[in-house]
Write a protein that holds these residues in place. Structure first.
Motif, PDB file in Angstrom:
ATOM      1  N   LEU A 126       0.813  -1.211   0.000  1.00  0.00           N
ATOM      2  CA  LEU A 126       0.000   0.000   0.000  1.00  0.00           C
ATOM      3  C   LEU A 126       0.851   1.267   0.000  1.00  0.00           C
ATOM      4  O   LEU A 126       0.580   2.201  -0.760  1.00  0.00           O
ATOM      5  N   ALA A 127       1.886   1.290   0.845  1.00  0.00           N
ATOM      6  CA  ALA A 127       2.731   2.489   0.917  1.00  0.00           C
ATOM      7  C   ALA A 127       3.437   2.773  -0.416  1.00  0.00           C
ATOM      8  O   ALA A 127       3.393   3.907  -0.909  1.00  0.00           O
ATOM      9  N   PRO A 128       4.077   1.787  -1.059  1.00  0.00           N
ATOM     10  CA  PRO A 128       4.672   2.077  -2.379  1.00  0.00           C
ATOM     11  C   PRO A 128       3.632   2.476  -3.417  1.00  0.00           C
ATOM     12  O   PRO A 128       3.908   3.333  -4.269  1.00  0.00           O
ATOM     13  N   LEU A 129       2.447   1.867  -3.340  1.00  0.00           N
ATOM     14  CA  LEU A 129       1.404   2.207  -4.305  1.00  0.00           C
ATOM     15  C   LEU A 129       0.954   3.657  -4.132  1.00  0.00           C
ATOM     16  O   LEU A 129       0.754   4.375  -5.132  1.00  0.00           O
ATOM     17  N   VAL A 130       0.796   4.074  -2.894  1.00  0.00           N
ATOM     18  CA  VAL A 130       0.432   5.470  -2.638  1.00  0.00           C
ATOM     19  C   VAL A 130       1.531   6.400  -3.124  1.00  0.00           C
ATOM     20  O   VAL A 130       1.265   7.452  -3.725  1.00  0.00           O
ATOM     21  N   ASP A 131       2.787   6.023  -2.885  1.00  0.00           N
ATOM     22  CA  ASP A 131       3.908   6.849  -3.338  1.00  0.00           C
ATOM     23  C   ASP A 131       3.932   6.949  -4.859  1.00  0.00           C
ATOM     24  O   ASP A 131       4.189   8.038  -5.416  1.00  0.00           O
ATOM     25  N   VAL A 132       3.646   5.841  -5.549  1.00  0.00           N
ATOM     26  CA  VAL A 132       3.612   5.861  -7.011  1.00  0.00           C
ATOM     27  C   VAL A 132       2.512   6.790  -7.506  1.00  0.00           C
ATOM     28  O   VAL A 132       2.713   7.582  -8.442  1.00  0.00           O
ATOM     29  N   PHE A 133       1.352   6.709  -6.887  1.00  0.00           N
ATOM     30  CA  PHE A 133       0.249   7.577  -7.310  1.00  0.00           C
ATOM     31  C   PHE A 133       0.570   9.048  -7.065  1.00  0.00           C
ATOM     32  O   PHE A 133       0.291   9.906  -7.917  1.00  0.00           O
ATOM     33  N   ILE A 134       1.162   9.336  -5.908  1.00  0.00           N
ATOM     34  CA  ILE A 134       1.514  10.731  -5.609  1.00  0.00           C
ATOM     35  C   ILE A 134       2.517  11.259  -6.618  1.00  0.00           C
ATOM     36  O   ILE A 134       2.405  12.395  -7.102  1.00  0.00           O
ATOM     37  N   ARG A 135       3.508  10.442  -6.973  1.00  0.00           N
ATOM     38  CA  ARG A 135       4.488  10.878  -7.964  1.00  0.00           C
ATOM     39  C   ARG A 135       3.826  11.134  -9.319  1.00  0.00           C
ATOM     40  O   ARG A 135       4.230  12.033 -10.061  1.00  0.00           O
ATOM     41  N   LEU A 137      14.366   9.565 -17.022  1.00  0.00           N
ATOM     42  CA  LEU A 137      14.183  10.077 -15.656  1.00  0.00           C
ATOM     43  C   LEU A 137      12.872  10.851 -15.501  1.00  0.00           C
ATOM     44  O   LEU A 137      12.793  11.799 -14.723  1.00  0.00           O
ATOM     45  N   MET A 138      11.860  10.421 -16.228  1.00  0.00           N
ATOM     46  CA  MET A 138      10.528  11.025 -16.145  1.00  0.00           C
ATOM     47  C   MET A 138       9.666  10.179 -15.211  1.00  0.00           C
ATOM     48  O   MET A 138       8.870   9.348 -15.636  1.00  0.00           O
ATOM     49  N   TRP A 139       9.860  10.381 -13.916  1.00  0.00           N
ATOM     50  CA  TRP A 139       9.168   9.569 -12.920  1.00  0.00           C
ATOM     51  C   TRP A 139       7.656   9.758 -12.991  1.00  0.00           C
ATOM     52  O   TRP A 139       6.893   8.811 -12.792  1.00  0.00           O
ATOM     53  N   GLY A 140       7.229  10.952 -13.251  1.00  0.00           N
ATOM     54  CA  GLY A 140       5.792  11.200 -13.317  1.00  0.00           C
ATOM     55  C   GLY A 140       5.124  10.425 -14.427  1.00  0.00           C
ATOM     56  O   GLY A 140       4.071   9.804 -14.231  1.00  0.00           O
ATOM     57  N   GLN A 141       5.712  10.440 -15.606  1.00  0.00           N
ATOM     58  CA  GLN A 141       5.130   9.719 -16.720  1.00  0.00           C
ATOM     59  C   GLN A 141       5.216   8.202 -16.529  1.00  0.00           C
ATOM     60  O   GLN A 141       4.273   7.473 -16.856  1.00  0.00           O
ATOM     61  N   GLY A 142       6.341   7.733 -15.993  1.00  0.00           N
ATOM     62  CA  GLY A 142       6.472   6.301 -15.745  1.00  0.00           C
ATOM     63  C   GLY A 142       5.482   5.796 -14.715  1.00  0.00           C
ATOM     64  O   GLY A 142       4.853   4.742 -14.903  1.00  0.00           O
ATOM     65  N   THR A 143       5.304   6.548 -13.619  1.00  0.00           N
ATOM     66  CA  THR A 143       4.353   6.116 -12.596  1.00  0.00           C
ATOM     67  C   THR A 143       2.920   6.249 -13.091  1.00  0.00           C
ATOM     68  O   THR A 143       2.052   5.454 -12.695  1.00  0.00           O
ATOM     69  N   ALA A 144       2.635   7.212 -13.959  1.00  0.00           N
ATOM     70  CA  ALA A 144       1.290   7.320 -14.540  1.00  0.00           C
ATOM     71  C   ALA A 144       0.979   6.089 -15.380  1.00  0.00           C
ATOM     72  O   ALA A 144      -0.150   5.571 -15.348  1.00  0.00           O
ATOM     73  N   LEU A 145       1.960   5.604 -16.116  1.00  0.00           N
ATOM     74  CA  LEU A 145       1.770   4.370 -16.876  1.00  0.00           C
ATOM     75  C   LEU A 145       1.502   3.184 -15.952  1.00  0.00           C
ATOM     76  O   LEU A 145       0.659   2.325 -16.244  1.00  0.00           O
ATOM     77  N   GLY A 146       2.222   3.137 -14.827  1.00  0.00           N
ATOM     78  CA  GLY A 146       2.008   2.057 -13.874  1.00  0.00           C
ATOM     79  C   GLY A 146       0.619   2.095 -13.262  1.00  0.00           C
ATOM     80  O   GLY A 146      -0.042   1.045 -13.128  1.00  0.00           O
ATOM     81  N   ILE A 147       0.156   3.281 -12.880  1.00  0.00           N
ATOM     82  CA  ILE A 147      -1.192   3.406 -12.319  1.00  0.00           C
ATOM     83  C   ILE A 147      -2.239   3.043 -13.368  1.00  0.00           C
ATOM     84  O   ILE A 147      -3.247   2.387 -13.070  1.00  0.00           O
ATOM     85  N   PHE A 148      -2.009   3.460 -14.601  1.00  0.00           N
ATOM     86  CA  PHE A 148      -2.934   3.124 -15.686  1.00  0.00           C
ATOM     87  C   PHE A 148      -3.034   1.613 -15.859  1.00  0.00           C
ATOM     88  O   PHE A 148      -4.138   1.060 -16.011  1.00  0.00           O
ATOM     89  N   LEU A 149      -1.903   0.911 -15.824  1.00  0.00           N
ATOM     90  CA  LEU A 149      -1.906  -0.537 -15.969  1.00  0.00           C
ATOM     91  C   LEU A 149      -2.620  -1.199 -14.794  1.00  0.00           C
ATOM     92  O   LEU A 149      -3.373  -2.166 -14.972  1.00  0.00           O
ATOM     93  N   LEU A 150      -2.420  -0.678 -13.583  1.00  0.00           N
ATOM     94  CA  LEU A 150      -3.092  -1.219 -12.403  1.00  0.00           C
ATOM     95  C   LEU A 150      -4.604  -1.040 -12.502  1.00  0.00           C
ATOM     96  O   LEU A 150      -5.373  -1.973 -12.215  1.00  0.00           O
ATOM     97  N   VAL A 151      -5.039   0.147 -12.908  1.00  0.00           N
ATOM     98  CA  VAL A 151      -6.474   0.405 -13.038  1.00  0.00           C
ATOM     99  C   VAL A 151      -7.092  -0.507 -14.098  1.00  0.00           C
ATOM    100  O   VAL A 151      -8.181  -1.058 -13.900  1.00  0.00           O
ATOM    101  N   CYS A 152      -6.406  -0.684 -15.217  1.00  0.00           N
ATOM    102  CA  CYS A 152      -6.906  -1.579 -16.260  1.00  0.00           C
ATOM    103  C   CYS A 152      -7.036  -3.006 -15.743  1.00  0.00           C
ATOM    104  O   CYS A 152      -8.026  -3.699 -16.032  1.00  0.00           O
TER     105      CYS A 152
END
Length: 299
Positions: free
Chosen positions: A45-54, A261-276
């Motif tokens: 949960l903590a890493p997931l929240v951190d990924v979403f915040i980023r 080094l685009m952490w925001g875009q990379g984490t957005a892709l990760g959240i998108f994959l999780l939601v899908c």
């Protein structure tokens, strides 16, 4: 007051007292869940929240990373390629696993154990080692092209750095995750149903599609969803057996974070994959519960 009334009153009072006495104890087993809750919170949960915040704060607060994701044609192509490859691998695994799992239900115990051993052996080998083995087999000067050239005078056929090579490698890795749920479902089907359908006048094909296939629906759903979701997140096989034309979401995430080094875009892709993935699980669970794949057949 009669004796029966007194007895009933004492019994009710005793039951109430017992419930009050047992009430606090019912919470004690829940204390055993605290370590698991702490572990899940810290490592998931903590890493997931951190990924979403980023994803909504890097490089600046806002949803610009998600806008970039859905408005960039290259990203949409990668998403479609990822889902298309996962669907292809799921179909291939189903076509290969279904007869294999069915055969496991009709053979002797000794043969069944050997078949289970064969299907489990790939899971005991590193995925990197298996992928490197596929690279040797599928390369232009590899054994497969060598046999095609020697026997049929064909070649070299481009087998590696293609969608075919990626799908082949992924199917070999994910096949056990389709076979095991199918076998678990098929093992519960009464073997007398097919002969009974034949005795009632149904030919083998009709008996299979109207009797056996619907009863194996839970295994199809379970194995299909497992293989599809695992296929969405593959990285090593597409990276080694594919090319830049076969890049998938996981490789795009690695590229955005490690290369650009685009952490925001990379984490957005990760959240998108999780939601899908979550949406797929919800839709398939509702679809399976409704039984709309094979109408008229109850679970």
């Amino acid at each position: 007051m009669s004796e029966g009334t007194v007895t009933e009153t004492i019994a009710v009072s005793g039951a109430d007292a017992g419930r009050r006495k047992r009430g606090p104890r019912n919470w004690r087993p829940l204390l055993l869940l605290i370590p698991a809750f702490v572990i899940v919170s810290l490592f998931f949960l903590a890493p997931l929240v951190d990924v979403f915040i980023r994803s909504v704060t890097d490089p600046q607060p806002g949803v610009q990373n998600y806008v970039w994701l859905v408005t960039t044609p290259a990203n949409l192509n990668v998403v479609l390629r990822t889902f298309g490859t996962a669907i292809l691998v799921t179909i291939v695994c189903l076509l290969l696993a279904y007869p294999y799992a069915y055969l496991m239900t009709i053979v002797s115990d000794r043969t069944r154990n050997l078949m289970q051993l064969f299907i489990m052996m790939p899971l005991w080998t590193s995925i990197l080692v298996r992928t490197l083995a596929w690279m040797v087999l599928l390369q232009d000067t590899g054994p497969i092209n060598g046999l095609l050239a020697a026997w049929f005078g064909i070649g070299p056929i481009p087998l590696i750095r293609t969608t075919f090579g990626v799908a082949l490698g992924m199917s070999q890795v994910l096949l056990p995750f389709m076979v095991l749920p199918l076998y678990s479902s098929m093992a519960k089907i009464d073997k007398r149903l097919l002969p009974a359908a034949s005795n009632l006048g149904a030919n083998p094909v009709t008996a299979f599609f109207t009797v056996y296939l619907p009863l194996s629906k839970p295994g199809i759903f379970s194995g299909g969803v497992t293989v599809f979701i695992l296929g969405l997140g593959f990285y090593i096989i597409p990276a080694l057996l594919g090319s830049s034309k076969e890049i998938m979401i996981s490789a795009l995430i690695q590229q955005q974070i490690s290369v650009f080094l685009m952490w925001g875009q990379g984490t957005a892709l990760g959240i998108f994959l999780l939601v899908c993935t979550i949406l797929i699980l919800v839709i398939v669970s509702r679809f399976n519960r409704g039984g709309s794949l094979f109408p008229g057949v109850d679970r």
